[in-house]
Scaffold this motif. Structure first.
Motif, PDB file in Angstrom:
ATOM      1  N   UNK A   4      -5.285  -6.185   4.556  1.00  0.00           N
ATOM      2  CA  UNK A   4      -5.114  -4.616   4.571  1.00  0.00           C
ATOM      3  C   UNK A   4      -3.374  -4.520   4.331  1.00  0.00           C
ATOM      4  N   UNK A   5      -2.831  -5.535   5.356  1.00  0.00           N
ATOM      5  CA  UNK A   5      -1.401  -5.353   5.234  1.00  0.00           C
ATOM      6  C   UNK A   5      -0.682  -6.233   4.084  1.00  0.00           C
TER       7      UNK A   5
ATOM      8  N   UNK B 172       3.128  -5.947  20.653  1.00  0.00           N
ATOM      9  CA  UNK B 172       2.454  -4.697  20.166  1.00  0.00           C
ATOM     10  C   UNK B 172       0.898  -4.753  20.717  1.00  0.00           C
ATOM     11  N   UNK B 173       0.354  -5.898  20.972  1.00  0.00           N
ATOM     12  CA  UNK B 173      -1.135  -5.873  21.447  1.00  0.00           C
ATOM     13  C   UNK B 173      -1.098  -6.017  23.125  1.00  0.00           C
TER      14      UNK B 173
ATOM     15  N   UNK C 168      -8.203  -0.832  14.219  1.00  0.00           N
ATOM     16  CA  UNK C 168      -7.643  -0.133  13.444  1.00  0.00           C
ATOM     17  C   UNK C 168      -6.217   0.619  13.513  1.00  0.00           C
ATOM     18  N   UNK C 169      -6.059   0.970  14.778  1.00  0.00           N
ATOM     19  CA  UNK C 169      -4.770   1.405  15.252  1.00  0.00           C
ATOM     20  C   UNK C 169      -3.527   0.249  15.268  1.00  0.00           C
TER      21      UNK C 169
ATOM     22  N   UNK D 207       1.024  -1.732  12.529  1.00  0.00           N
ATOM     23  CA  UNK D 207       1.852  -2.991  11.477  1.00  0.00           C
ATOM     24  C   UNK D 207       2.015  -2.483   9.890  1.00  0.00           C
ATOM     25  N   UNK D 208       1.219  -1.607   9.610  1.00  0.00           N
ATOM     26  CA  UNK D 208       1.297  -1.231   8.276  1.00  0.00           C
ATOM     27  C   UNK D 208       2.665  -0.199   8.315  1.00  0.00           C
ATOM     28  N   UNK D 209       2.713   0.832   9.101  1.00  0.00           N
ATOM     29  CA  UNK D 209       3.811   1.831   9.251  1.00  0.00           C
ATOM     30  C   UNK D 209       4.947   0.899   9.555  1.00  0.00           C
ATOM     31  N   UNK D 210       5.021   0.180  10.477  1.00  0.00           N
ATOM     32  CA  UNK D 210       6.428  -0.557  10.728  1.00  0.00           C
ATOM     33  C   UNK D 210       6.771  -1.562   9.742  1.00  0.00           C
TER      34      UNK D 210
END
Length: 285
Positions: free
Chosen positions: A70-71, A221-222, A147-148, A153-156
């Motif tokens: 996805x990323x 993050x996690x 999903x969050x 990660x995608x946004x950042x």
């Protein structure tokens, strides 16, 4: 001029490698490296015998696959889309806009996520209620955790990930596009037969390097997103090593877990590099 850089790598990269010795010891800070008792592969056996480790390995693999599928493709797609823009000022503005999140710390990113998704006056839940839905406890939900994580990660990082692809695209000879247009190629054909082949080697190299960090899910993050309600699906090797090693004081076992993770990464890099060379690409060595 090279001395400060060489000294940095010796002190902070190579000398700390000796620390992996404690993975084969029952390490005690009071006894030190050489006086702690040697136990061989005991801690590595514990990794495979421990039921919780199996779940942690599963969580890490799932998040790694999410990141890979996805990323990883998104920076390529965005770089290709922006490369097609003809308005240079607008293109630069969009680039700057998508780079900015990279410089925001994970503490701030997670804080923004908490503000947006909390059930108490969170914007997202307020919108759900406004449109006739029910509030969803995103922050405590096991189903929404992964999903969050990948969305953050995608946004950042997506914008920052486009930099190398922009550099590769800048090296494409404009005469190839002219020749393609003369031969009747439209924009889509130029993308498929000129642009993508030109950056294919960059994509392969970055994919190989990405596989080297396949099991690195991102500690900060996690760790910040974890809570007792989502630990079952959210605990990964990075947070597990911190919990066992720093909080629990089991330095040897935590080092063994981290060494196992690094070994898997090396194997994946070697395998991916071998397959890339078989496919006719240069690889990383």
């Amino acid at each position: 001029m090279l001395f400060p850089g060489v000294l940095y790598f010796i002190l902070f990269k190579y000398l700390p490698m000796w620390g992996v010795l404690i993975a084969f010891q029952d390490y005690s800070p009071f006894s030190g490296f050489w006086d702690s008792s040697w136990v061989g592969m005991k801690h590595f056996q514990t990794i495979f015998e421990n039921e919780s480790t199996v779940q942690i390995f599963k969580n890490t693999i799932i998040l790694a696959v999410y990141n890979l599928f996805f990323f990883f493709p998104l920076p390529i797609m965005i770089a290709l889309l922006l490369n097609e823009m003809r308005k240079e000022m607008f293109k630069r503005f969009i680039q700057t806009l998508i780079y900015i999140p990279h410089f925001i710390s994970w503490v701030v990113v997670v804080g923004i996520a908490y503000i947006l998704f909390t059930t108490e006056d969170g914007i997202v839940n307020n919108m759900l209620v406004y449109f006739g839905g029910e509030k969803i406890n995103f922050l405590l939900s096991k189903e929404w955790f992964r999903s969050m994580i990948i969305s953050e990660v995608i946004w950042k990082e997506t914008g920052w990930g486009t930099i190398l692809f922009f550099a590769a695209l800048a090296g494409v000879d404009p005469q190839q596009y002219e020749a393609a247009r003369i031969d009747g190629a439209n924009r889509w054909h130029q993308l498929l037969h000129v642009t993508l082949p030109a950056i294919k080697s960059t994509i392969v190299i970055l994919l190989i390097l990405r596989l080297g960090n396949f099991l690195d899910s991102g500690f900060e993050q996690i760790f910040l997103m974890l809570n007792p309600m989502n630990t079952e699906v959210g605990e990964v090797f990075d947070t597990y090593v911190y919990t066992k090693g720093i909080q629990g004081g089991d330095f040897s076992y935590a080092t063994a877990v981290n060494l196992f993770k690094s070994t898997v990464g090396i194997i994946l890099v070697l395998l991916a590099n071998f397959l890339a060379k078989k496919a006719g690409e240069e690889g990383i060595y």
